[in-house]
Design a protein around this motif. Structure first.
Motif, PDB file in Angstrom:
ATOM      1  N   LYS A   1     -15.372  -1.163  -4.260  1.00 48.60           N
ATOM      2  CA  LYS A   1     -14.354  -0.564  -5.219  1.00 48.60           C
ATOM      3  C   LYS A   1     -13.413   0.522  -3.981  1.00 48.60           C
ATOM      4  O   LYS A   1     -11.834   0.358  -4.936  1.00 48.60           O
ATOM      5  CB  LYS A   1     -15.462   0.760  -5.567  1.00 48.60           C
ATOM      6  CG  LYS A   1     -15.909  -0.156  -7.403  1.00 48.60           C
ATOM      7  CD  LYS A   1     -16.918   0.477  -8.017  1.00 48.60           C
ATOM      8  CE  LYS A   1     -17.677  -0.557  -9.180  1.00 48.60           C
ATOM      9  NZ  LYS A   1     -17.812   0.667 -10.141  1.00 48.60           N
ATOM     10  N   LEU A   2     -13.706   0.742  -3.191  1.00 52.33           N
ATOM     11  CA  LEU A   2     -12.294   2.297  -2.720  1.00 52.33           C
ATOM     12  C   LEU A   2     -11.648   1.281  -1.817  1.00 52.33           C
ATOM     13  O   LEU A   2     -10.277   1.136  -1.673  1.00 52.33           O
ATOM     14  CB  LEU A   2     -12.926   3.523  -1.405  1.00 52.33           C
ATOM     15  CG  LEU A   2     -13.707   3.873  -2.248  1.00 52.33           C
ATOM     16  CD1 LEU A   2     -14.747   5.381  -1.534  1.00 52.33           C
ATOM     17  CD2 LEU A   2     -13.055   4.898  -3.032  1.00 52.33           C
ATOM     18  N   ARG A   3     -12.218   0.347  -1.454  1.00 51.73           N
ATOM     19  CA  ARG A   3     -11.099  -0.999  -0.544  1.00 51.73           C
ATOM     20  C   ARG A   3     -10.288  -1.865  -1.031  1.00 51.73           C
ATOM     21  O   ARG A   3      -9.692  -1.909  -1.183  1.00 51.73           O
ATOM     22  CB  ARG A   3     -12.725  -1.370   0.063  1.00 51.73           C
ATOM     23  CG  ARG A   3     -12.977  -1.778   1.826  1.00 51.73           C
ATOM     24  CD  ARG A   3     -13.939  -2.228   2.345  1.00 51.73           C
ATOM     25  NE  ARG A   3     -14.066  -2.110   3.824  1.00 51.73           N
ATOM     26  CZ  ARG A   3     -15.320  -2.665   4.565  1.00 51.73           C
ATOM     27  NH1 ARG A   3     -15.680  -3.699   3.838  1.00 51.73           N
ATOM     28  NH2 ARG A   3     -15.157  -2.657   5.917  1.00 51.73           N
ATOM     29  N   PHE A   4     -11.860  -2.256  -2.856  1.00 56.42           N
ATOM     30  CA  PHE A   4     -10.658  -2.820  -4.061  1.00 56.42           C
ATOM     31  C   PHE A   4      -9.441  -2.070  -4.192  1.00 56.42           C
ATOM     32  O   PHE A   4      -8.420  -2.807  -4.262  1.00 56.42           O
ATOM     33  CB  PHE A   4     -11.298  -2.578  -4.766  1.00 56.42           C
ATOM     34  CG  PHE A   4     -10.172  -3.121  -5.830  1.00 56.42           C
ATOM     35  CD1 PHE A   4     -10.016  -4.714  -5.825  1.00 56.42           C
ATOM     36  CD2 PHE A   4     -10.083  -2.611  -6.803  1.00 56.42           C
ATOM     37  CE1 PHE A   4      -9.412  -5.425  -7.096  1.00 56.42           C
ATOM     38  CE2 PHE A   4      -9.992  -3.027  -8.229  1.00 56.42           C
ATOM     39  CZ  PHE A   4      -9.114  -4.163  -8.042  1.00 56.42           C
ATOM     40  N   VAL A   5      -9.483  -0.904  -3.980  1.00 56.84           N
ATOM     41  CA  VAL A   5      -8.068  -0.145  -4.287  1.00 56.84           C
ATOM     42  C   VAL A   5      -7.325  -0.124  -3.011  1.00 56.84           C
ATOM     43  O   VAL A   5      -5.787   0.131  -3.741  1.00 56.84           O
ATOM     44  CB  VAL A   5      -7.903   1.563  -4.712  1.00 56.84           C
ATOM     45  CG1 VAL A   5      -7.105   2.845  -5.635  1.00 56.84           C
ATOM     46  CG2 VAL A   5      -9.793   1.701  -6.870  1.00 56.84           C
ATOM     47  N   ALA A   6      -7.797   0.285  -2.127  1.00 56.57           N
ATOM     48  CA  ALA A   6      -6.553   0.516  -1.261  1.00 56.57           C
ATOM     49  C   ALA A   6      -6.167  -0.725  -0.716  1.00 56.57           C
ATOM     50  O   ALA A   6      -4.814  -0.824  -0.471  1.00 56.57           O
ATOM     51  CB  ALA A   6      -7.190   0.668   0.096  1.00 56.57           C
ATOM     52  N   CYS A   7      -6.801  -1.752  -1.204  1.00 56.51           N
ATOM     53  CA  CYS A   7      -6.504  -2.915  -0.389  1.00 56.51           C
ATOM     54  C   CYS A   7      -5.043  -3.753  -1.656  1.00 56.51           C
ATOM     55  O   CYS A   7      -3.733  -3.782  -1.145  1.00 56.51           O
ATOM     56  CB  CYS A   7      -7.202  -4.377  -0.260  1.00 56.51           C
ATOM     57  SG  CYS A   7      -6.443  -5.781  -0.231  1.00 56.51           S
ATOM     58  N   ARG A   8      -5.367  -3.020  -2.810  1.00 59.92           N
ATOM     59  CA  ARG A   8      -4.250  -3.807  -4.193  1.00 59.92           C
ATOM     60  C   ARG A   8      -3.383  -2.678  -3.228  1.00 59.92           C
ATOM     61  O   ARG A   8      -1.775  -3.114  -3.930  1.00 59.92           O
ATOM     62  CB  ARG A   8      -4.959  -3.229  -5.206  1.00 59.92           C
ATOM     63  CG  ARG A   8      -5.992  -4.124  -5.563  1.00 59.92           C
ATOM     64  CD  ARG A   8      -5.453  -5.435  -5.965  1.00 59.92           C
ATOM     65  NE  ARG A   8      -5.176  -5.291  -7.293  1.00 59.92           N
ATOM     66  CZ  ARG A   8      -4.328  -6.734  -7.763  1.00 59.92           C
ATOM     67  NH1 ARG A   8      -4.720  -8.251  -7.216  1.00 59.92           N
ATOM     68  NH2 ARG A   8      -3.270  -6.753  -8.895  1.00 59.92           N
ATOM     69  N   LEU A   9      -2.826  -1.946  -3.531  1.00 57.66           N
ATOM     70  CA  LEU A   9      -2.185  -1.075  -3.209  1.00 57.66           C
ATOM     71  C   LEU A   9      -1.074  -1.113  -1.560  1.00 57.66           C
ATOM     72  O   LEU A   9       0.049  -1.418  -1.759  1.00 57.66           O
ATOM     73  CB  LEU A   9      -2.748   0.449  -3.290  1.00 57.66           C
ATOM     74  CG  LEU A   9      -3.355   1.111  -4.137  1.00 57.66           C
ATOM     75  CD1 LEU A   9      -3.696   3.087  -3.436  1.00 57.66           C
ATOM     76  CD2 LEU A   9      -2.291   1.407  -5.105  1.00 57.66           C
TER      77      LEU A   9
ATOM     78  N   THR B   1     -12.225  -6.766   2.409  1.00 58.54           N
ATOM     79  CA  THR B   1     -12.273  -6.549   0.837  1.00 58.54           C
ATOM     80  C   THR B   1     -12.995  -7.654   0.128  1.00 58.54           C
ATOM     81  O   THR B   1     -14.425  -7.330  -0.692  1.00 58.54           O
ATOM     82  CB  THR B   1     -11.429  -6.597   0.115  1.00 58.54           C
ATOM     83  OG1 THR B   1     -10.464  -4.751   0.633  1.00 58.54           O
ATOM     84  CG2 THR B   1     -11.692  -5.808  -1.852  1.00 58.54           C
TER      85      THR B   1
ATOM     86  N   TRP C   1      -8.674   3.819   2.444  1.00 57.64           N
ATOM     87  CA  TRP C   1      -9.305   2.920   3.521  1.00 57.64           C
ATOM     88  C   TRP C   1     -10.312   3.783   4.509  1.00 57.64           C
ATOM     89  O   TRP C   1     -11.352   3.327   5.072  1.00 57.64           O
ATOM     90  CB  TRP C   1      -8.392   1.717   4.370  1.00 57.64           C
ATOM     91  CG  TRP C   1      -8.906   0.648   4.657  1.00 57.64           C
ATOM     92  CD1 TRP C   1      -9.648   0.596   6.300  1.00 57.64           C
ATOM     93  CD2 TRP C   1      -9.779  -0.573   4.147  1.00 57.64           C
ATOM     94  NE1 TRP C   1     -10.299  -0.617   6.102  1.00 57.64           N
ATOM     95  CE2 TRP C   1     -10.013  -1.343   4.860  1.00 57.64           C
ATOM     96  CE3 TRP C   1     -10.153  -1.676   2.980  1.00 57.64           C
ATOM     97  CZ2 TRP C   1     -10.443  -2.482   4.975  1.00 57.64           C
ATOM     98  CZ3 TRP C   1      -9.843  -2.268   2.738  1.00 57.64           C
ATOM     99  CH2 TRP C   1     -10.353  -3.046   3.520  1.00 57.64           C
TER     100      TRP C   1
ATOM    101  N   ALA D   1      -2.974   4.423   1.045  1.00 54.42           N
ATOM    102  CA  ALA D   1      -3.397   3.416   0.555  1.00 54.42           C
ATOM    103  C   ALA D   1      -4.737   3.348   1.863  1.00 54.42           C
ATOM    104  O   ALA D   1      -6.340   3.259   2.234  1.00 54.42           O
ATOM    105  CB  ALA D   1      -3.181   2.127   0.561  1.00 54.42           C
TER     106      ALA D   1
END
Length: 841
Positions: free
Chosen positions: A29-37, A61, A10, A6
């Protein structure tokens, strides 16, 4: 491993966004995924570093979603950031209970808390949640004592909220945010936004008050603008102050005081002129004109002084002070020739004002006044100068002179326009008008031809002088109208011809063509030397009408119903002309063909189908008749016959449809189609002729006359089909016998033709079977002669002679038995002769 991936994702998003490989939305969108992980990997008691990373990632994010206009997606991440800040603060407090350390920890955490709250305020404003935004900003404001460096940021943030809500016309909210921005900006001078920014905030605040309710909040608006001008002097601030004073219906003295203050500052000429315009728009004429005088004095040494004078003239005209305006214009003209010329752009602006005033006078039919304004404009041109605008000016002056019945002066003006711009369609139109008024037909026609060529040239170039692509054709239409009003048909026809060829407006084209048809029709009906030429012109007009009807069209330029009406009008004209020119077969045929073609744009009702059938039948009949003429060459004849066949094929298809719509038992169309097609195919030596005739022989109710005509046509040059001829004659003879009252004349001709076909005159070497066949025809004839006294005597004589001569020939070749039979047959006819009997006994 998931957390590491993640973080790598980021960092990759940060790197690629910096290199412009991905856009803002993709980064969000990429930050969203990384932050959720990263959040999913959080344990029960994460270390301080993990919490700080989570705060950073959640904040960024959330901010990323806000920046791309998806604030609703930001709230969850900002809440995560807020929760993580609380966890971090709790962890820091656990680690040390010393008051000094607590103060340090609190300051450390508040920086992140300030950012999160400001982001939440941004999200709330974007989603229209005013109360939440106010709460968040107030918390931020409370922290400014401990975070003074954030003063500028928070002030600008509130200003941006004020701008956004102002654009959304939420003036109450806008005024709140702008007030907050100003107040925050005053909290710490060291970290303030600066006086210029503060003044900018206050100017927008004053504007918001005016837009919100100019009556209720005028005092607040005036207070805000005064504060703005105290903070930082700016032309916009002075302008807005004057505007507020005008809206508050302040006295002239108050406004003059504001203007005096305005002029004591370093202000641009544009600001001064805009202020003068504002004064005059609000009816403060005396103040406005006095202010313009002061502005003129202020910029007396400026090369742009002319702008002030031009604005002054424009305002004088707007306020109906024409005399003063004229005086100002005359002062400029004097200055122009005494070394005080206006700048080119200012002179152009003056020309526009002068022309506009002249045009208004012209529209009001005050032509002498219009001329005066045009003359002012002309005063700035030097003798011999060549300029397209000067040509336009001279044309306008010529129009005024024409309305004033001053033809000589109009001619002089047009002559000058020709010198300046001979290749303008407007110039040629002016030349044309003069020529028509002088009854100079040749000159008028020349001008129309020039206009037509120029209209065509302009339509082929995008960088043409005309702004409107239809202007050329509109002028041609007007030219035609002028010619007709002055009873100059020759000129009108030429103008209409060009109009019908050049115009893209379907309705304009059809109107022109109708007018041409009516004008030419009277000439066509008169017997004169030009008649053939006029007939050709009519064909040209109708052909053009057909061409335009066949073009793709839209409902805007030609409705479906209008198209049908136009088609009906032109097809009926073509029909009537075809009927009129019966003595001129070729023209008659051409008009019938055109009538048919035009009718194809009409609904296929019964009346139209009958008209189409008749047109094609007539065209085919005329082609066949022209093909029979002795002076027709073989190639011409073949062409005529081929055209006739084409007309007949089309006619047959229409006839099939038409027969389904009613009873046509007595209609001769079937017979005519049969005969015309047989003649065309026979004379073209068509290999399909025999198969065509097979269907003819199978017809149960074919008439005797039809068979007799087929027989005649089968042997008419260049056709030669003796077998078909004989078959038709035999069928006709058979039908003759079946008639209750035999037409002996037609019967005798039928027998005569059969004998001639089988026993051609001069042919002696005949086979026995042929003689036997011919004998049968003689027996048929003798039977009929014996049964009636109406058989033509000359035919009996002819039969007797042919039989006797055949017997004589048989005797000469030694066939005595056959000779006796044939001579005996002849003697049997002799007994039926009347007055001629004694001569031959």
């Amino acid at each position: 491993q998931v957390e590491e991936s993640a973080i790598n994702l980021w960092n990759w998003a940060v790197t690629k966004h910096s290199g412009s490989v991905i856009n803002d939305e993709q980064r969000a969108k990429l930050r969203f995924v990384a932050c959720r992980l990263v959040c999913l990997c959080e344990g029960n008691d994460p270390p301080e570093g993990t919490i700080r990373r989570q705060i950073l990632m959640s904040m960024k994010t959330g901010k990323g979603w806000i920046d791309i206009g998806k604030a609703e997606l930001a709230d969850g991440f900002l809440e995560i950031a807020m929760g993580s800040i609380e966890k971090l603060y709790a962890k820091l407090l656990k680690r040390s209970s010393d008051e000094a350390d607590v103060h340090v920890h609190k300051g450390d955490v508040e920086k992140d808390l300030f950012k999160v709250l400001s982001y939440q305020a941004e999200s709330a404003v974007a989603q229209g949640d005013f109360q939440k935004a106010v709460t968040c900003v107030q918390r931020c404001k409370d922290m400014l004592m401990r975070l003074p460096k954030e003063t500028c940021y928070l002030s600008i943030l509130c200003y941006n909220f004020g701008v956004e809500t102002y654009e959304w016309k939420k003036y109450e909210q806008s005024s709140f945010w702008l007030s907050q921005s100003y107040e925050i900006g005053k909290m710490d001078v060291k970290y303030s936004t600066g006086k210029e920014m503060q003044a900018k905030v206050l100017r927008l605040l004053a504007t918001a008050y005016l837009e919100w309710d100019c009556n209720l909040y005028l005092d607040k608006a005036l207070k805000a603008i005064n504060l703005a001008n105290e903070e930082s002097l700016h032309p916009a601030g002075f302008f807005l102050k004057v505007k507020i004073l005008l809206k508050s219906r302040a006295s002239d003295e108050d406004i003059k005081a504001a203007l005096a203050e305005f002029l004591h500052r370093e202000v641009s000429l544009d600001s001064c002129l805009n202020t003068a315009k504002l004064l005059l728009e609000h009816g403060r004429e005396s103040v406005g004109f006095e202010f313009l005088k002061s502005v003129a004095e202020r910029f007396e040494s400026s090369p742009d002084l002319g702008r002030v004078t031009i604005v002054h003239i424009d305002f004088l005209l707007q306020n109906k002070r024409e005399l003063l305006a004229k005086q100002k214009v005359e002062e400029i003209i004097i200055g122009h020739y005494t070394g005080k010329q206006l700048l080119p752009e200012n002179l152009n602006q003056l020309h526009i004002i002068l022309w506009d005033r002249a045009a208004k006078k012209y529209e009001a039919k005050n032509y002498s006044e219009a001329l005066q304004w045009y003359n002012y404009s002309a005063s700035f041109y030097t003798p011999g100068q060549i300029d397209q605008n000067l040509a336009k000016l001279q044309r306008n002056m010529a129009s005024c002179y024409l309305h004033m019945k001053q033809l000589d002066k109009a001619k002089e003006a047009v002559k000058e326009a020709e010198r300046c711009d001979p290749n303008s369609i407007f110039t040629q139109f002016s030349v044309y008008k003069i020529a028509v008024l002088e009854n100079n037909t040749d000159k008028a026609v020349e001008a129309v031809i020039a206009m037509g060529k120029l209209a065509e040239k302009e339509s082929q170039h995008e960088d043409k002088l005309l702004v409107d692509g239809n202007t050329g054709t509109d002028l041609l239409s007007l030219a035609a109208q002028i010619a007709l009003e002055n009873e100059q048909q020759v000129v009108a026809i030429k103008a209409l011809q060009y109009l019908s060829e050049r115009s893209q407006d379907c309705q304009q084209v059809f109107a022109a063509l109708k007018c041409l048809v009516r004008l030419t029709l009277s000439k066509v009906m008169a017997e004169n030397e030009e008649r053939d030429k006029d007939i050709d012109s009519m064909l040209t007009y109708l052909t053009l009408a057909h061409k335009r009807l066949a073009e793709p069209f839209t409902e805007e330029n030609l409705t479906g119903d209008r198209r049908i009406l136009e088609a009906h009008w032109f097809r009926k004209v073509a029909w009537n002309l075809a009927v009129k020119f019966q003595k001129c077969p070729e023209k008659m045929r051409d008009f019938f063909v055109l009538s048919f073609k035009l009718s194809q744009f009409c609904p296929s009702d019964k009346a139209v189908l009958i008209a189409q059938k008749t047109c094609l039948l007539m065209a085919a009949a005329i082609d066949l008749e022209m093909g029979r003429q002795q002076d027709t060459t073989p190639s011409e004849q073949m062409e005529l016959l081929t055209e006739a066949l084409q007309h007949l094929q089309a006619c047959k298809e229409i006839w099939k449809v038409l027969k389904l719509s009613g009873d046509f038992a007595k209609d001769p169309t079937d017979t005519l189609l049969l005969l015309y097609e047989f003649e065309a195919r026979a004379k073209l030596n068509d290999p399909e002729l025999n198969s065509f005739m097979e269907s003819v022989w199978e017809q149960p109710q074919i008439e005797i006359k039809t068979l007799e005509i087929i027989a005649s046509l089968a042997m008419e040059s260049p056709a030669r089909y003796p077998l078909l001829c004989k078959k038709a004659l035999k069928s006709a003879l058979s039908l003759h016998r079946k008639q209750p009252a035999v037409d002996t004349v037609r019967f005798s001709k039928c027998v005569h033709s059969l004998i001639n076909l089988s026993l051609p005159p001069g042919v002696t070497d005949l086979e026995a079977c042929v003689l036997q066949e011919v004998w049968g025809y003689f027996e048929d004839a003798l039977s009929m002669v014996s049964s009636t006294e109406a058989y033509p005597e000359m035919e009996i004589l002819w039969l007797m002679t042919r039989a006797w001569n055949t017997g004589v020939f048989q005797y000469s070749v030694g066939n005595y038995k056959e000779a006796e039979q044939w001579c005996g047959l002849g003697m049997r006819f002799l007994s039926h002769l009347g007055s001629l009997k004694k001569s031959y006994e």
